[in-house]
Each structure stands twice: as structure tokens, then as C-alpha cells.
Design an enzyme around this catalytic site. Structure first.
Site, PDB file in Angstrom:
ATOM      1  N   LYS A 193      47.446  27.492  45.974  1.00 31.37           N
ATOM      2  CA  LYS A 193      47.468  28.975  46.349  1.00 31.37           C
ATOM      3  C   LYS A 193      45.872  29.419  46.968  1.00 31.37           C
ATOM      4  O   LYS A 193      45.728  30.036  48.114  1.00 31.37           O
ATOM      5  CB  LYS A 193      47.804  30.200  45.611  1.00 31.37           C
ATOM      6  CG  LYS A 193      49.510  30.057  45.484  1.00 31.37           C
ATOM      7  CD  LYS A 193      49.926  31.141  44.585  1.00 31.37           C
ATOM      8  CE  LYS A 193      51.442  30.825  44.470  1.00 31.37           C
ATOM      9  NZ  LYS A 193      52.296  32.036  44.062  1.00 31.37           N
ATOM     10  N   ASP A 230      54.178  37.148  47.610  1.00 34.87           N
ATOM     11  CA  ASP A 230      54.596  37.363  46.130  1.00 34.87           C
ATOM     12  C   ASP A 230      54.550  38.769  45.614  1.00 34.87           C
ATOM     13  O   ASP A 230      55.564  39.106  44.845  1.00 34.87           O
ATOM     14  CB  ASP A 230      53.432  36.542  45.199  1.00 34.87           C
ATOM     15  CG  ASP A 230      53.509  35.107  45.426  1.00 34.87           C
ATOM     16  OD1 ASP A 230      54.736  34.688  45.472  1.00 34.87           O
ATOM     17  OD2 ASP A 230      52.454  34.549  45.147  1.00 34.87           O
TER      18      ASP A 230
END
Ligand code: ATR
Length: 270
Positions: free
Chosen positions: A66, A103
Site C-alpha cells: 500500500k 478502506d
């Protein structure tokens, strides 16, 4: 030509994302291919370029890439900038790479789907790593009365709270600094992975409190078992996974899949 998408991770074999995105595509009759790709730990940028060269249009990005995806993106969404991480890459019209993170919005959508106390609520978030950094902004956007971040390493929680203090009432500290009761407690530590429970006060939950674990599994996590024993309503992170995927799908294809039937489907398959 079929549009290609994928999830990059390492390892990635256990990922449920291909299943979820196939189910989304089915809802719309979209002709897409979505696969799991295990990129080498030090070869994320090459893997993305190679994917683009073979018809790739977008990707999800999971552990440990990420931050690599954050650095690689040509353009970042404001929420990705704030989170310091990217979980969704989109190929732009000019061939540039757009980076976003879904997210946080995924967590909040799933909390809303479970009628979690948010606005005006006292929220406690456990953990101060990358996963937690990604959800603080959308949690604060839901306008809680207070958001406390508690972490094993208290300094990291203090820092994270300070980083977001301009967005709402945010405090940080160690587990031993938790005071009062909370309407919503979100476990964002990776403690559940090892079957550990952070040292938490016994009287943590307010009446009708919800305990949420960002992890999920066939069995409830140690944290959720502990919370249920203390009277809290419990929800695991499967819904968050599906909601963040839906938001990624929307970024790629401008269509928002229905998530509730997919939640049922995956729960049934577990
Ligand atoms: P992630 O991307 O999952 O957030 P991370 O950035 O490594 O991963 O963060 C892991 C988080 O889980 C941290 O908040 C970590 O606490 P520390 O900052 O003190 O390391 C927390 N964590 C991991 N194992 C834990 C355990 N056994 N008990 C309590 N907290 C734990």
C-alpha cells in the site's frame, strides 16, 4: 477486449477479492477479468507496469504494497494523501496512474450498514498502524463526540491523533490511558492475527455498544469473543472488505455494486 483488473499482494493466494469482483461484474453483466497477482516484495512498480502493458485497467493493492502504491501513483486523491497509503490504482485516460484509498469509506459504509453508533458517539480505535491511519478521516467525518486512538506503543497513537486533530475531537494514548465507556470500539490492531487480545479495561462498553474487528475469519476473533462476553454487539471485518471493493469497482467502472447480497454469499461460503 476484456478489461483486466487484479489485486497485488504478497502473499495473495488466500485473497477473496477475485470472488467479490466477479460477483460485482455479474450484477451488471460486465465482461471483466480479475485475478490475484503475487508481486515480488521489491518489485511492485514493475509488476504494475507489466500489468498495464497487458491490458490492465486498475488494481487493488494489499499488504505489503500500500505504501509502494502510494509512492508510485502520479496523482493521489486527498483521502489517499491523508492516509499515506493507496489500495486502489486506476489507469487514467492519459496513461497516468491515479491512486486512491477505499478502506476508510469501506469501514464506515459497513458500520452504517450495521447501524453502528457514529454521529455524537464516543468512538475508540485500537491500533495506530497503517490500517488505522486509513480509517481516521472518514470516522471523523461521521462526527463522533470524541475519537480516541489507543495503541500498545502510545507515542504512535499520540502522533496519529495529532495528525488528524484539525478534523475533529481526537485523543491518543496507551491502552492504560483509556478512560470512560465507548459506544463503538474498532479493533484495528493486528493482534487478532496471533490470537492476542490487547489489555483493555473490563468496563469499556457503553449500553448498546458495538465492537467491530477489522479482521474476519470463520471463527470470531479473540477481541469479538471478549466483547460479546461483556454485552457488546459484535461485527467482523468481512463487510468492510466487500464495501472497500465496491468503492474500488465504482472508481474503475463508475457503477456501484450492491453489497448486501455479496455479504450473504461470502458468509455462506466461509
Ligand atoms: P497494519 O497495516 O495492519 O496496520 P502495522 O502498521 O504493522 O500493520 O500496525 C499493526 C498494529 O497492530 C500496531 O498498532 C501494533 O501496535 P504497535 O504500534 O505497538 O506495534 C498493533 N499490534 C500488533 N500486535 C499487537 C498485539 N499483540 N497487541 C496489541 N497491539 C498489537
Amino acid at each position: 477486449m476484456t478489461d483486466r483488473y487484479c489485486v497485488f499482494g504478497h502473499p495473495v493466494g488466500h485473497s477473496r477479492s477475485p470472488r467479490i469482483h466477479a460477483a460485482f461484474a455479474e450484477q451488471f453483466g460486465d465482461d471483466i477479468a480479475y485475478e490475484a497477482i503475487e508481486a515480488p516484495v521489491d518489485g511492485f512498480a514493475e509488476a504494475w507496469r507489466d500489468f498495464l502493458a497487458h491490458g490492465g485497467k486498475g488494481a487493488n493493492v494489499t499488504v505489503p504494497f500500500k505504501e509502494d502504491a502510494f509512492r508510485l501513483a502520479d496523482v493521489l486523491s486527498p483521502r489517499a494523501q491523508r492516509a499515506g497509503a493507496v489500495n486502489t490504482l486506476v489507469l487514467g485516460k492519459q496513461g497516468d496512474t491515479y491512486g486512491d484509498t477505499t478502506d476508510g469509506v469501506g469501514l464506515v459504509r459497513d458500520l452504517q450498514a450495521h447501524a453502528a453508533p457514529l454521529e455524537g458517539a464516543r468512538i475508540l480505535v485500537l491500533g495506530a498502524g497503517g490500517a488505522v491511519r486509513g480509517v481516521i478521516e472518514p470516522l471523523l467525518a461521521a462526527q463522533p463526540a470524541v475519537l480516541m486512538i489507543a495503541n500498545r506503543t502510545s507515542g504512535k497513537a499520540h502522533q496519529l491523533a495529532a495528525d488528524f486533530a484539525d478534523l475533529g475531537e481526537t485523543t491518543g494514548g496507551g491502552f492504560d490511558e483509556i478512560v470512560g465507556t465507548f459506544d463503538l470500539v474498532v479493533n484495528g490492531t493486528s493482534a487478532s492475527l496471533g490470537g492476542d487480545l490487547p489489555p483493555l479495561p473490563d468496563d469499556l462498553f457503553a449500553d448498546a455498544a458495538l465492537a467491530y474487528d477489522m479482521m474476519y475469519g470463520v471463527e470470531p476473533t479473540v477481541f469479538l469473543r471478549w466483547a460479546a462476553e461483556r454485552g457488546a454487539r459484535t461485527v467482523d471485518g468481512l463487510g468492510m472488505l466487500i464495501e472497500q471493493a465496491a468503492e474500488s469497482y465504482f472508481l474503475w467502472r463508475n457503477r456501484r455494486p450492491e453489497t448486501a447480497p455479496i455479504r450473504e454469499l461470502l458468509r455462506g461460503e466461509m
